[in-house]
Structure formats: structure tokens, C-alpha cells
Write a protein that holds these residues in place. Structure first.
Motif, PDB file in Angstrom:
ATOM      1  N   ASN A  66       0.807  -1.229   0.000  1.00  0.00           N
ATOM      2  CA  ASN A  66       0.000   0.000   0.000  1.00  0.00           C
ATOM      3  C   ASN A  66       0.840   1.278   0.000  1.00  0.00           C
ATOM      4  O   ASN A  66       0.307   2.366   0.214  1.00  0.00           O
ATOM      5  CB  ASN A  66      -0.952   0.024   1.207  1.00  0.00           C
ATOM      6  CG  ASN A  66      -1.887  -1.167   1.221  1.00  0.00           C
ATOM      7  OD1 ASN A  66      -2.439  -1.540   0.188  1.00  0.00           O
ATOM      8  ND2 ASN A  66      -2.049  -1.782   2.389  1.00  0.00           N
ATOM      9  N   GLN A  67       2.145   1.146  -0.240  1.00  0.00           N
ATOM     10  CA  GLN A  67       3.001   2.330  -0.302  1.00  0.00           C
ATOM     11  C   GLN A  67       3.477   2.623  -1.719  1.00  0.00           C
ATOM     12  O   GLN A  67       3.808   3.764  -2.037  1.00  0.00           O
ATOM     13  CB  GLN A  67       4.212   2.158   0.618  1.00  0.00           C
ATOM     14  CG  GLN A  67       3.857   2.070   2.096  1.00  0.00           C
ATOM     15  CD  GLN A  67       5.096   2.057   2.974  1.00  0.00           C
ATOM     16  OE1 GLN A  67       6.097   2.693   2.652  1.00  0.00           O
ATOM     17  NE2 GLN A  67       5.036   1.328   4.075  1.00  0.00           N
ATOM     18  N   ILE A  68       3.554   1.581  -2.549  1.00  0.00           N
ATOM     19  CA  ILE A  68       3.940   1.770  -3.947  1.00  0.00           C
ATOM     20  C   ILE A  68       2.919   1.056  -4.824  1.00  0.00           C
ATOM     21  O   ILE A  68       2.094   0.273  -4.335  1.00  0.00           O
ATOM     22  CB  ILE A  68       5.357   1.226  -4.243  1.00  0.00           C
ATOM     23  CG1 ILE A  68       5.425  -0.284  -3.995  1.00  0.00           C
ATOM     24  CG2 ILE A  68       6.399   1.956  -3.415  1.00  0.00           C
ATOM     25  CD1 ILE A  68       6.745  -0.905  -4.434  1.00  0.00           C
ATOM     26  N   ASP A  69       2.968   1.326  -6.108  1.00  0.00           N
ATOM     27  CA  ASP A  69       2.060   0.679  -7.052  1.00  0.00           C
ATOM     28  C   ASP A  69       2.186  -0.840  -6.949  1.00  0.00           C
ATOM     29  O   ASP A  69       3.294  -1.378  -6.844  1.00  0.00           O
ATOM     30  CB  ASP A  69       2.403   1.139  -8.469  1.00  0.00           C
ATOM     31  CG  ASP A  69       1.496   0.506  -9.508  1.00  0.00           C
ATOM     32  OD1 ASP A  69       0.358   0.969  -9.658  1.00  0.00           O
ATOM     33  OD2 ASP A  69       1.936  -0.465 -10.153  1.00  0.00           O
ATOM     34  N   GLY A  70       1.055  -1.528  -6.968  1.00  0.00           N
ATOM     35  CA  GLY A  70       1.053  -2.972  -6.791  1.00  0.00           C
ATOM     36  C   GLY A  70       1.874  -3.703  -7.838  1.00  0.00           C
ATOM     37  O   GLY A  70       2.565  -4.678  -7.527  1.00  0.00           O
ATOM     38  N   GLN A  71       1.816  -3.239  -9.087  1.00  0.00           N
ATOM     39  CA  GLN A  71       2.582  -3.899 -10.145  1.00  0.00           C
ATOM     40  C   GLN A  71       4.078  -3.717  -9.932  1.00  0.00           C
ATOM     41  O   GLN A  71       4.869  -4.629 -10.190  1.00  0.00           O
ATOM     42  CB  GLN A  71       2.176  -3.346 -11.516  1.00  0.00           C
ATOM     43  CG  GLN A  71       2.859  -4.055 -12.682  1.00  0.00           C
ATOM     44  CD  GLN A  71       2.615  -5.554 -12.681  1.00  0.00           C
ATOM     45  OE1 GLN A  71       1.468  -6.007 -12.657  1.00  0.00           O
ATOM     46  NE2 GLN A  71       3.687  -6.341 -12.694  1.00  0.00           N
TER      47      GLN A  71
END
Length: 247
Positions: A66-71
Motif C-alpha cells: 500500500n506504499q507503492i504501485d502494486g505492479q
């Protein structure tokens, strides 16, 4: 230590971790690629996991939920998975595994300790530029700076066991072996070949097998030349240059 099911518990933990990190086909793929037993694959996974301190690396990536893009986060996991698969494959093809598990892990840890602080400076220019480009991309995508640097170096880290074998075979120090190893790489433009090989997506199992054998052959030749240079021109300031000049 004295639990009557200690061995079974350890085996279950390692097996679960192997499937979680390598995927359900990890053992079968490496058995097919190397001809080694399932037990060999599992032991080698443990060497790579603990020798490269991967649990700590996974925790750093896990902390990015939840801190960076999931991909992007999935891409980070994939980079570690590649390190596991490629390093495990190398060990299964090049290491008979006769030493104890603890000794094999310690040898990899010692090699990393000796090489990692110097690795960037020893790499050919092409490799350094590629790593810096990857590091910058990961950092820009949201990975913490230290993690981005470590993951960008993972393709170079794959080579550490091979460099350690070069050192043992030549009876040379590991830093001297690394210098020779990368001098051979640079002389024959091997990083460019490896980069091209990584960009190929084989269409089927047999294409993958052919690609793997080709890269294995190149790797064995590089190690052989480095060993020949180190043993045949040990007194030279640049053993590989001396080997090349000797023809």
C-alpha cells in the motif's frame, strides 16, 4: 533442538518457503533443466535463500504494501525470484553439493561479503550503466533507495557463486578472480550477450533448453578463460590481458 519432529518441521518450513518464493513448478523445472533430484533442488534453494539473505530482502518488499504501485511491488518480487531460480540452476549444474548445507551457505555469505562492496567498481562499463539505469527506474517507481540499489545489482549478484568457483579452481583470491572474470566478460562482450539472452522469450520448452545450454556454454567458457589467465599469468598485472596477448 531436541524436538523429536525437528527434521520434519524444518523440512515443512523450507518446502513451504520454496513454493511461496519459487512457485509450484520450481522443483520440476529445475529437475528438468539440470537432471538433479528433488532433494538436491530443495537443498540448493536453502543455500541460495540463506546465502543471499533473502528473507530480509522479502521483508523489505513486504513492507511496501500500500506504499507503492502494486505492479511495481510484484516486479520487485519477480527480480528476487529470478535471482533464486538462476542461482539455484547454477549451483545444480556446477556444484556437486558434497559439502554440508551450513558450509555451502557460509561460503556464499563469505563470497558476498568479500565482493559486494567492490562489485560495482569491478563490473564492465556496459554492466554498470545497465545497473544504474535499472536502479534509477526502481527508485523513480517508488522503491526505497537502498532496496532499489540492491535489486538492481541482483543480476550481478547471480555471478558471485561462479566467481567463487573461479577463485577456488585457480587457487586465487576472490577479488583477483572477480577482476579476471569481468575482464574476460568485457573482452568478449559477454554482458551484451547475456542482456540479449534475457530479452528472449522462448516459444516452448525446447527453445528454453537450447537458450539455457547456450548461456551455460558461454558461462563455462568465461570461467575457463579466467582460470587459464589466473593460473598461466599469475604474475602479470593484468592476467587476462597477458592471456589474450599470448594468443
Amino acid at each position: 533442538r531436541g524436538h523429536r519432529l525437528r527434521r520434519e518441521i524444518i523440512a515443512r518450513v523450507v518446502a513451504n518457503d520454496l513454493v511461496n518464493r519459487g512457485g509450484p513448478s520450481f522443483v520440476n523445472r529445475l529437475q528438468e533443466a539440470t537432471g538433479r533430484t528433488a532433494a538436491d533442488v530443495v537443498r540448493t534453494f536453502a543455500v541460495v535463500r540463506d546465502g543471499f539473505a533473502l528473507p530480509a530482502l522479502y521483508r523489505e518488499i513486504d513492507a511496501l504494501d500500500n506504499q507503492i504501485d502494486g505492479q511495481v511491488q510484484l516486479d520487485l518480487y519477480q527480480m528476487v525470484s529470478r535471482l533464486i531460480y538462476m542461482s539455484s540452476g547454477w549451483y545444480l549444474k556446477n556444484d556437486a553439493g558434497t559439502a554440508s548445507l551450513g558450509q555451502r551457505i557460509a561460503e556464499l555469505q563469505d563470497a558476498r561479503k568479500a565482493l559486494e562492496p567492490k562489485l560495482v567498481s569491478l563490473l564492465p562499463v556496459f554492466s554498470r550503466e545497465r545497473i544504474e539505469e535499472k536502479r534509477h527506474g526502481l527508485f523513480k517507481a517508488g522503491a526505497p533507495e537502498k532496496l532499489a540499489e540492491q535489486l538492481a545489482m541482483s543480476e550481478a549478484a547471480e555471478l558471485i557463486p561462479d566467481i567463487a568457483l573461479t577463485a577456488r579452481t585457480a587457487g586465487a583470491g576472490i577479488v583477483a578472480a572477480a577482476k579476471a572474470f569481468f575482464a574476460v566478460s568485457d573482452a568478449f562482450r559477454i554482458p551484451r550477450v547475456e542482456d540479449a539472452a534475457r530479452s528472449i522469450t522462448p516459444s516452448d520448452y525446447y527453445d528454453q533448453l537450447a537458450l539455457s545450454r547456450a548461456t551455460d556454454t558461454i558461462g563455462a567458457a568465461r570461467r575457463g578463460i579466467a582460470v587459464a589467465a589466473l593460473t598461466g599469468h599469475a604474475e602479470a598485472a593484468d592476467p587476462v590481458a597477458a592471456w589474450l596477448e599470448a594468443g
